[in-house]
Each structure stands twice: as structure tokens, then as C-alpha cells.
Enzyme design. Sequence first.
Site, PDB file in Angstrom:
ATOM      1  N   GLY A  88       0.852  -1.183   0.000  1.00 41.61           N
ATOM      2  CA  GLY A  88       0.000   0.000   0.000  1.00 41.61           C
ATOM      3  C   GLY A  88       0.884   1.227   0.000  1.00 41.61           C
ATOM      4  O   GLY A  88       2.060   1.161   0.392  1.00 41.61           O
ATOM      5  N   GLN A 105       3.125   9.897   1.384  1.00 45.37           N
ATOM      6  CA  GLN A 105       4.447   9.254   1.327  1.00 45.37           C
ATOM      7  C   GLN A 105       5.254   9.708   0.107  1.00 45.37           C
ATOM      8  O   GLN A 105       6.469   9.505   0.066  1.00 45.37           O
ATOM      9  CB  GLN A 105       4.310   7.730   1.310  1.00 45.37           C
ATOM     10  CG  GLN A 105       3.845   7.155   2.646  1.00 45.37           C
ATOM     11  CD  GLN A 105       3.742   5.639   2.578  1.00 45.37           C
ATOM     12  OE1 GLN A 105       2.734   5.107   2.110  1.00 45.37           O
ATOM     13  NE2 GLN A 105       4.777   4.951   3.028  1.00 45.37           N
ATOM     14  N   CYS A 142       6.911  -0.787   6.569  1.00 44.10           N
ATOM     15  CA  CYS A 142       6.423   0.432   5.924  1.00 44.10           C
ATOM     16  C   CYS A 142       7.536   0.953   5.029  1.00 44.10           C
ATOM     17  O   CYS A 142       8.699   0.942   5.422  1.00 44.10           O
ATOM     18  CB  CYS A 142       6.074   1.478   6.988  1.00 44.10           C
ATOM     19  SG  CYS A 142       5.554   3.059   6.292  1.00 44.10           S
ATOM     20  N   LEU A 143       7.171   1.415   3.842  1.00 47.25           N
ATOM     21  CA  LEU A 143       8.175   1.916   2.900  1.00 47.25           C
ATOM     22  C   LEU A 143       8.837   3.202   3.394  1.00 47.25           C
ATOM     23  O   LEU A 143       9.879   3.586   2.876  1.00 47.25           O
ATOM     24  CB  LEU A 143       7.532   2.155   1.529  1.00 47.25           C
ATOM     25  CG  LEU A 143       7.049   0.892   0.804  1.00 47.25           C
ATOM     26  CD1 LEU A 143       6.203   1.271  -0.410  1.00 47.25           C
ATOM     27  CD2 LEU A 143       8.218   0.014   0.377  1.00 47.25           C
ATOM     28  N   HIS A 168      -3.399   0.592   7.990  1.00 44.28           N
ATOM     29  CA  HIS A 168      -2.052   1.159   7.882  1.00 44.28           C
ATOM     30  C   HIS A 168      -2.058   2.362   6.928  1.00 44.28           C
ATOM     31  O   HIS A 168      -1.505   3.429   7.241  1.00 44.28           O
ATOM     32  CB  HIS A 168      -1.092   0.070   7.392  1.00 44.28           C
ATOM     33  CG  HIS A 168       0.328   0.502   7.223  1.00 44.28           C
ATOM     34  ND1 HIS A 168       1.358  -0.009   7.984  1.00 44.28           N
ATOM     35  CD2 HIS A 168       0.901   1.415   6.386  1.00 44.28           C
ATOM     36  CE1 HIS A 168       2.499   0.577   7.612  1.00 44.28           C
ATOM     37  NE2 HIS A 168       2.249   1.427   6.644  1.00 44.28           N
ATOM     38  N   GLU A 169      -2.687   2.190   5.767  1.00 44.40           N
ATOM     39  CA  GLU A 169      -2.659   3.267   4.761  1.00 44.40           C
ATOM     40  C   GLU A 169      -3.485   4.465   5.212  1.00 44.40           C
ATOM     41  O   GLU A 169      -3.084   5.616   5.011  1.00 44.40           O
ATOM     42  CB  GLU A 169      -3.140   2.749   3.407  1.00 44.40           C
ATOM     43  CG  GLU A 169      -2.265   1.657   2.796  1.00 44.40           C
ATOM     44  CD  GLU A 169      -0.780   1.935   2.886  1.00 44.40           C
ATOM     45  OE1 GLU A 169      -0.369   3.094   2.725  1.00 44.40           O
ATOM     46  OE2 GLU A 169      -0.019   0.984   3.146  1.00 44.40           O
ATOM     47  N   HIS A 195      -1.641   6.649   7.549  1.00 48.67           N
ATOM     48  CA  HIS A 195      -0.727   7.589   6.891  1.00 48.67           C
ATOM     49  C   HIS A 195      -1.417   8.913   6.586  1.00 48.67           C
ATOM     50  O   HIS A 195      -0.836   9.984   6.768  1.00 48.67           O
ATOM     51  CB  HIS A 195      -0.212   6.998   5.567  1.00 48.67           C
ATOM     52  CG  HIS A 195       0.999   6.131   5.710  1.00 48.67           C
ATOM     53  ND1 HIS A 195       2.185   6.599   6.201  1.00 48.67           N
ATOM     54  CD2 HIS A 195       1.218   4.827   5.399  1.00 48.67           C
ATOM     55  CE1 HIS A 195       3.088   5.621   6.198  1.00 48.67           C
ATOM     56  NE2 HIS A 195       2.525   4.530   5.714  1.00 48.67           N
TER      57      HIS A 195
HETATM   58 ZN    ZN Z   1       3.431   2.714   5.505  1.00 53.94          ZN
END
Ligand code: ZN
Length: 189
Positions: A49, A54, A102-103, A143-144, A147
Amino acid sequence: MTVREILSIGHPVLRSRAVDVDLGEIASERVQGVIDDLIDTIRNANGAGLAANQIGETCRIVVLEVNNNPRYPYKPPIPLTVAVNPELQVLDDETVVINEGCLSLPLRGDVERFVNVRVRYFDRHGIEHRETVRGLIAGTWQHECDHLDGVLVVDRADPTTLSTWDEFERHHRDAFIERITRFVAETSS
Ligand code: ZN
């Protein structure tokens, strides 16, 4: 379409609340461009995701996609989903502990997530969707959407479970995959 830089923890945009997309603007070149870039960037990074902030865009758009993902081999597939102005409604108090990465940060950690969630969002054509999602897929949505509110996985993780990806592979991966594979089998039935 462009692979964009994924911002890392410490960048202020990751801590800001993203703003709603005006529904009349979904078809605009700007919003469609952000969506195209999110898709290119998530695929390039093998993410599950990705949220617009981000990549430095402060609008409420997330993309999800899981398809034989090497970063997360235990995750059930999610078809490419573009969600504009997503809203979550938790359906009950059942929870599961998921080890999440997480990226935008170099660590993974255990996070307690709700198992049963209803999602409402608009797709890139402005069509409204309402779906009930479960298990790891529900966890990815949480999670998304976190963000978009400036919340990162380290805020919710049990700090004693934080680990780098290498140490996770070495010490925790097998036990987690065994537990979560059993959980995925139970929740998909
Ligand atoms: Zn993340």
C-alpha cells in the site's frame, strides 16, 4: 507516470493530515497524475500500500495492491485499488497482531489491528465503493489510512518488537509466518 521518491520518517509531510480531494477534481490532470505516480511508485518498491503523503502529496489518496509480493509473501492478494477519500468503520472489537513494515521507515514491528472493517472510498473515476474487508487486508487498509492522518506504524507498534528487516528475517520471520498463515486460512474461510 513517474516513480517518485518515497519520503522517510522525519519528513514533516508524513506527520501532516492529508486533505480531502474535491470530488469534482478527481478527473483533473493533477489528481490523475498523483494516482498514476502512486501506482508506479508502489510497484517499483514492491509495496502493499502507499499513501499520497508518502510521495509528498497532501491529498487523501491511497493505493493498495498485493500480487505475489516478495516483501510480504504471506499476504493474500489485493487487486489494484485506488481509494480517494477513504473512510474506515470498525465493525467489532476482534483484533489481530500483525508484524508490519512500511516503505517510509527501516523497521518492522507488531501492531494490533481490527479484523473486520468496512471501507468506503471513491475510485479514480469518482465511483463510490463500499466493501467489507477482513484480516490482513483490513490491516493494510488501517495502515494506509493512518498515513493520511499523519500516523506511522511506529506510533502503534509494541516498541519491544521493533526490528530491522534483516533481524526480522533472522529471528522472527518463521514464527510470524506460521502464526499469520494459520490466521489467514481461518479468516478467509
Ligand atoms: Zn506505511
